[in-house]
Design a protein around this motif. Structure first.
Motif, PDB file in Angstrom:
ATOM      1  N   SER A  64       0.800  -1.220   0.000  1.00 33.64           N
ATOM      2  CA  SER A  64       0.000   0.000   0.000  1.00 33.64           C
ATOM      3  C   SER A  64       0.835   1.273   0.000  1.00 33.64           C
ATOM      4  O   SER A  64       0.297   2.371  -0.018  1.00 33.64           O
ATOM      5  CB  SER A  64      -0.946   0.018   1.211  1.00 33.64           C
ATOM      6  OG  SER A  64      -0.210  -0.090   2.416  1.00 33.64           O
ATOM      7  N   GLY A  65       2.167   1.141   0.022  1.00 34.26           N
ATOM      8  CA  GLY A  65       3.017   2.318   0.031  1.00 34.26           C
ATOM      9  C   GLY A  65       4.441   1.981   0.410  1.00 34.26           C
ATOM     10  O   GLY A  65       4.757   0.829   0.729  1.00 34.26           O
ATOM     11  N   SER A  66       5.317   2.970   0.378  1.00 37.19           N
ATOM     12  CA  SER A  66       6.712   2.802   0.764  1.00 37.19           C
ATOM     13  C   SER A  66       6.974   3.544   2.065  1.00 37.19           C
ATOM     14  O   SER A  66       6.431   4.624   2.302  1.00 37.19           O
ATOM     15  CB  SER A  66       7.642   3.326  -0.335  1.00 37.19           C
ATOM     16  OG  SER A  66       7.487   2.583  -1.530  1.00 37.19           O
ATOM     17  N   ARG A  67       7.829   2.966   2.889  1.00 37.19           N
ATOM     18  CA  ARG A  67       8.141   3.543   4.192  1.00 37.19           C
ATOM     19  C   ARG A  67       9.651   3.502   4.395  1.00 37.19           C
ATOM     20  O   ARG A  67      10.304   2.590   3.905  1.00 37.19           O
ATOM     21  CB  ARG A  67       7.450   2.761   5.315  1.00 37.19           C
ATOM     22  CG  ARG A  67       5.955   2.588   5.095  1.00 37.19           C
ATOM     23  CD  ARG A  67       5.396   1.436   5.922  1.00 37.19           C
ATOM     24  NE  ARG A  67       4.004   1.155   5.593  1.00 37.19           N
ATOM     25  CZ  ARG A  67       3.596   0.357   4.621  1.00 37.19           C
ATOM     26  NH1 ARG A  67       4.498  -0.267   3.860  1.00 37.19           N
ATOM     27  NH2 ARG A  67       2.326   0.157   4.384  1.00 37.19           N
ATOM     28  N   VAL A  68      10.173   4.474   5.124  1.00 39.29           N
ATOM     29  CA  VAL A  68      11.582   4.433   5.473  1.00 39.29           C
ATOM     30  C   VAL A  68      11.711   4.521   6.986  1.00 39.29           C
ATOM     31  O   VAL A  68      10.997   5.278   7.653  1.00 39.29           O
ATOM     32  CB  VAL A  68      12.388   5.569   4.799  1.00 39.29           C
ATOM     33  CG1 VAL A  68      11.993   6.943   5.329  1.00 39.29           C
ATOM     34  CG2 VAL A  68      13.882   5.337   4.956  1.00 39.29           C
ATOM     35  N   HIS A  69      12.590   3.695   7.521  1.00 38.14           N
ATOM     36  CA  HIS A  69      12.905   3.682   8.942  1.00 38.14           C
ATOM     37  C   HIS A  69      14.402   3.938   9.084  1.00 38.14           C
ATOM     38  O   HIS A  69      15.207   3.312   8.389  1.00 38.14           O
ATOM     39  CB  HIS A  69      12.595   2.326   9.578  1.00 38.14           C
ATOM     40  CG  HIS A  69      11.173   1.889   9.445  1.00 38.14           C
ATOM     41  ND1 HIS A  69      10.295   1.861  10.499  1.00 38.14           N
ATOM     42  CD2 HIS A  69      10.488   1.418   8.372  1.00 38.14           C
ATOM     43  CE1 HIS A  69       9.122   1.402  10.085  1.00 38.14           C
ATOM     44  NE2 HIS A  69       9.213   1.127   8.799  1.00 38.14           N
ATOM     45  N   VAL A  70      14.779   4.829   9.982  1.00 35.87           N
ATOM     46  CA  VAL A  70      16.184   5.039  10.311  1.00 35.87           C
ATOM     47  C   VAL A  70      16.353   4.759  11.799  1.00 35.87           C
ATOM     48  O   VAL A  70      15.628   5.308  12.633  1.00 35.87           O
ATOM     49  CB  VAL A  70      16.646   6.477   9.998  1.00 35.87           C
ATOM     50  CG1 VAL A  70      18.135   6.622  10.313  1.00 35.87           C
ATOM     51  CG2 VAL A  70      16.379   6.823   8.540  1.00 35.87           C
ATOM     52  N   SER A  98       2.968   0.028  -7.922  1.00 41.18           N
ATOM     53  CA  SER A  98       2.088   0.867  -8.738  1.00 41.18           C
ATOM     54  C   SER A  98       2.749   1.301 -10.045  1.00 41.18           C
ATOM     55  O   SER A  98       2.121   1.971 -10.863  1.00 41.18           O
ATOM     56  CB  SER A  98       1.659   2.112  -7.946  1.00 41.18           C
ATOM     57  OG  SER A  98       0.906   1.751  -6.815  1.00 41.18           O
ATOM     58  N   TYR A  99       4.011   0.917 -10.225  1.00 43.84           N
ATOM     59  CA  TYR A  99       4.746   1.265 -11.451  1.00 43.84           C
ATOM     60  C   TYR A  99       5.251  -0.005 -12.138  1.00 43.84           C
ATOM     61  O   TYR A  99       6.458  -0.165 -12.374  1.00 43.84           O
ATOM     62  CB  TYR A  99       5.939   2.166 -11.110  1.00 43.84           C
ATOM     63  CG  TYR A  99       5.598   3.392 -10.302  1.00 43.84           C
ATOM     64  CD1 TYR A  99       5.279   4.599 -10.915  1.00 43.84           C
ATOM     65  CD2 TYR A  99       5.610   3.348  -8.905  1.00 43.84           C
ATOM     66  CE1 TYR A  99       4.973   5.729 -10.171  1.00 43.84           C
ATOM     67  CE2 TYR A  99       5.300   4.478  -8.145  1.00 43.84           C
ATOM     68  CZ  TYR A  99       4.988   5.656  -8.781  1.00 43.84           C
ATOM     69  OH  TYR A  99       4.693   6.773  -8.037  1.00 43.84           O
ATOM     70  N   PRO A 100       4.360  -0.924 -12.490  1.00 48.47           N
ATOM     71  CA  PRO A 100       4.803  -2.232 -12.995  1.00 48.47           C
ATOM     72  C   PRO A 100       5.573  -2.162 -14.309  1.00 48.47           C
ATOM     73  O   PRO A 100       6.398  -3.035 -14.586  1.00 48.47           O
ATOM     74  CB  PRO A 100       3.490  -3.006 -13.168  1.00 48.47           C
ATOM     75  CG  PRO A 100       2.438  -1.960 -13.327  1.00 48.47           C
ATOM     76  CD  PRO A 100       2.884  -0.824 -12.461  1.00 48.47           C
ATOM     77  N   THR A 101       5.331  -1.137 -15.126  1.00 51.76           N
ATOM     78  CA  THR A 101       5.989  -1.038 -16.426  1.00 51.76           C
ATOM     79  C   THR A 101       6.991   0.103 -16.496  1.00 51.76           C
ATOM     80  O   THR A 101       7.537   0.378 -17.574  1.00 51.76           O
ATOM     81  CB  THR A 101       4.941  -0.851 -17.545  1.00 51.76           C
ATOM     82  OG1 THR A 101       4.214   0.367 -17.315  1.00 51.76           O
ATOM     83  CG2 THR A 101       3.969  -2.023 -17.583  1.00 51.76           C
ATOM     84  N   ASP A 102       7.249   0.760 -15.382  1.00 54.23           N
ATOM     85  CA  ASP A 102       8.177   1.902 -15.374  1.00 54.23           C
ATOM     86  C   ASP A 102       9.105   1.798 -14.162  1.00 54.23           C
ATOM     87  O   ASP A 102       8.911   2.479 -13.158  1.00 54.23           O
ATOM     88  CB  ASP A 102       7.394   3.218 -15.339  1.00 54.23           C
ATOM     89  CG  ASP A 102       8.266   4.422 -15.674  1.00 54.23           C
ATOM     90  OD1 ASP A 102       9.503   4.291 -15.622  1.00 54.23           O
ATOM     91  OD2 ASP A 102       7.705   5.487 -15.975  1.00 54.23           O
ATOM     92  N   ALA A 137       4.717  -8.601  -0.123  1.00 49.81           N
ATOM     93  CA  ALA A 137       3.901  -9.467  -0.971  1.00 49.81           C
ATOM     94  C   ALA A 137       3.514  -8.884  -2.326  1.00 49.81           C
ATOM     95  O   ALA A 137       3.583  -9.584  -3.337  1.00 49.81           O
ATOM     96  CB  ALA A 137       2.637  -9.865  -0.211  1.00 49.81           C
ATOM     97  N   ARG A 138       3.103  -7.639  -2.355  1.00 57.18           N
ATOM     98  CA  ARG A 138       2.525  -7.089  -3.588  1.00 57.18           C
ATOM     99  C   ARG A 138       3.513  -7.096  -4.751  1.00 57.18           C
ATOM    100  O   ARG A 138       3.145  -7.390  -5.891  1.00 57.18           O
ATOM    101  CB  ARG A 138       2.016  -5.662  -3.325  1.00 57.18           C
ATOM    102  CG  ARG A 138       1.311  -5.045  -4.501  1.00 57.18           C
ATOM    103  CD  ARG A 138       0.009  -5.773  -4.812  1.00 57.18           C
ATOM    104  NE  ARG A 138      -0.628  -5.223  -5.995  1.00 57.18           N
ATOM    105  CZ  ARG A 138      -0.419  -5.661  -7.225  1.00 57.18           C
ATOM    106  NH1 ARG A 138       0.422  -6.653  -7.432  1.00 57.18           N
ATOM    107  NH2 ARG A 138      -1.046  -5.114  -8.250  1.00 57.18           N
TER     108      ARG A 138
END
Length: 457
Positions: A64-70, A98-102, A137-138
């Motif tokens: 559902s999105g990207s996350r960053v942890h430091v 969400s960018y399967p072809t790019d 998973a996605r």
């Protein structure tokens, strides 16, 4: 990180490294310790300065999105403050899938997170700071060619733009059982239960968008009864040595049973017919994994009992596929139960939907509930019409409103029919856990960070 083919057998090299460093950690904590309330927005401020401190930057590329942890660790691998917090955390949508072809656009979507992570890590330590991206998973569902092209674009981005220490093996698709293991280590690390008897540790259920993980420590006797492999070739029990204590960790990842994937499964039960889990007044299409599913309500609207039948069928929770003595759902062995799952911490979408349904206090990162709370919330939601849903559930995102009955029914069904939790038995919803005097995101990236700083030296 080692590649995932190396994560078979009783113990993996990465988790062995985790074991060695965690052996020295303190072990004083009570599950009844208070929880600190705070704003969830994290500020990038000055970190306690020490030449022996080590940083790790972990990207969680979820469905559902990207996350960053430091994270910042001292020489004993205790977490060190980053400003007022014990981690830096940010997220954005949409995710890489969400960018399967790019592939280049997918990688570039991470740039805002990367730039903010760089502001947190002192310049003179960046070249020795490991940066990892682990997709869940996605991304797996895009297929090997598309997912590998995206991962390679991310590797190229990190080498060219991060300034951090990177390795091709650190940008990968995370194996589901590895995710569950990291999550279990994270939760028990934060609660300071590692080093205690297995019966004093907590179990976890982590409900993502594409998959759901369960992990808990079991007795040696139950471990000996474990089936040798699952139908997909993974093993059920990992042996871990943490803080002088040997644990037999039951862990399984259920791919395609995360909340967003489950919507597709439930809609597929009725195929082209109207579905009893959709709120009255909605007539649309739900897209998941590049496939469109009819998502239209019955003329009478959503119906709790009828929706439950759909969810049970989607889960395959009727026991018909069980070839072992005890199963969860879909023919998967349940680990035998026991004290290691008595205290169960559940997170991700469980917390989010409970917050949207307003049966927990949104200002508190931890809440004690019971599975029946999801059932009661589902009963209310299934009686709601779409035109009233916005005012009834102001905390819910608009795209989720047609599915709020479905989501809550599925979560109750997953806990009770899937994982066998008694409706009245308490569980703990958790997104962040108090550690020292601050809150830390209760997610698998901390376990991955511990591995990363250990490998990086």
């Amino acid at each position: 990180m080692l590649n995932h083919t190396g994560y078979r057998g009783v113990i993996s090299a990465p988790l062995l490294l985790v074991s060695l460093v965690l052996f020295q950690l303190p072990s004083v904590y009570s599950l009844n310790d208070g929880i600190l309330s705070t704003n969830r927005k994290l500020l990038a401020t000055t970190v306690t300065n020490s030449s022996s401190n080590k940083y790790a930057v972990i990207f969680d590329a979820g469905s559902s999105g990207s996350r960053v942890h430091v994270f910042c660790f001292d020489q004993n691998l205790d977490l060190v403050h980053i400003g007022k917090e014990l981690e830096f955390f940010e997220k954005l949508e949409p995710g890489l899938s969400s960018y399967p072809t790019d592939p280049k656009a997918a990688a570039n979507s991470l740039l805002p997170l990367l730039e903010n992570a760089k502001k947190v890590v002192p310049h003179n330590t960046r070249q020795n700071t490991p940066v990892k991206l682990e997709a869940t998973a996605r991304l797996r569902q895009l297929g090997a060619d598309a997912s590998e092209k995206i991962l390679q674009a991310v590797r190229d981005l990190l080498k060219a733009n991060s300034g951090f220490k990177t390795n091709d093996d650190w940008v990968t698709v995370l194996d589901g059982s590895q995710e569950g293991s990291y999550q279990w280590v994270t939760m028990n690390y934060l609660l300071k239960q590692l080093g205690k008897k297995y019966s004093e540790t907590v179990g976890i259920v982590d409900l993502g968008g594409g998959s759901v993980q369960m992990a808990y420590a079991i007795s040696e006797a139950n471990a000996a009864k474990a089936p040798k492999t699952t139908k997909d070739g993974d093993i059920y029990v990992k042996e871990l040595f943490l803080m002088g204590t040997k644990y037999y960790l039951y862990v399984h990842s259920y791919l395609n049973y995360g909340l967003l994937a489950a919507r597709a499964k439930i809609l597929n039960v009725t195929k082209d017919a109207n579905n009893p889990c959709i709120l009255a007044g909605y007539n649309g299409v739900y897209t998941y994994g590049g496939v469109d599913y009819k998502a239209s309500a019955l003329s009478s609207g959503s119906h709790m009992k009828k929706c439950r039948k759909q969810a049970i069928e989607a889960l395959k929770a009727d026991g018909s596929t069980c070839t072992h003595k005890n199963c969860t759902f879909g023919g998967i062995w349940n680990g035998g139960g026991g004290d290691g799952q008595d205290h169960l911490f559940v997170g991700s979408f469980f917390y989010d939907r409970a917050e949207e349904a307003a049966f927990i206090n949104a200002s508190e990162p931890v809440a004690k509930v019971r599975p029946r709370d999801f059932k009661l919330a589902a009963k209310r939601a299934c009686k709601t019409k779409l035109k009233d849903a916005g005012s009834a559930y102001p905390a819910a995102d608009t795209p989720n409103l047609p599915y709020i009955c479905m989501d809550l029914v599925y979560q109750y069904t997953l806990l009770v029919d899937g994982f066998g939790r008694e409706p009245w038995k308490p569980i703990t919803l958790a997104v962040r856990i108090k550690y020292q005097d601050a809150l830390v995101e209760a997610a698998w990236p901390l376990g991955s960070a511990i591995e990363a700083v250990s490998v990086a030296g």
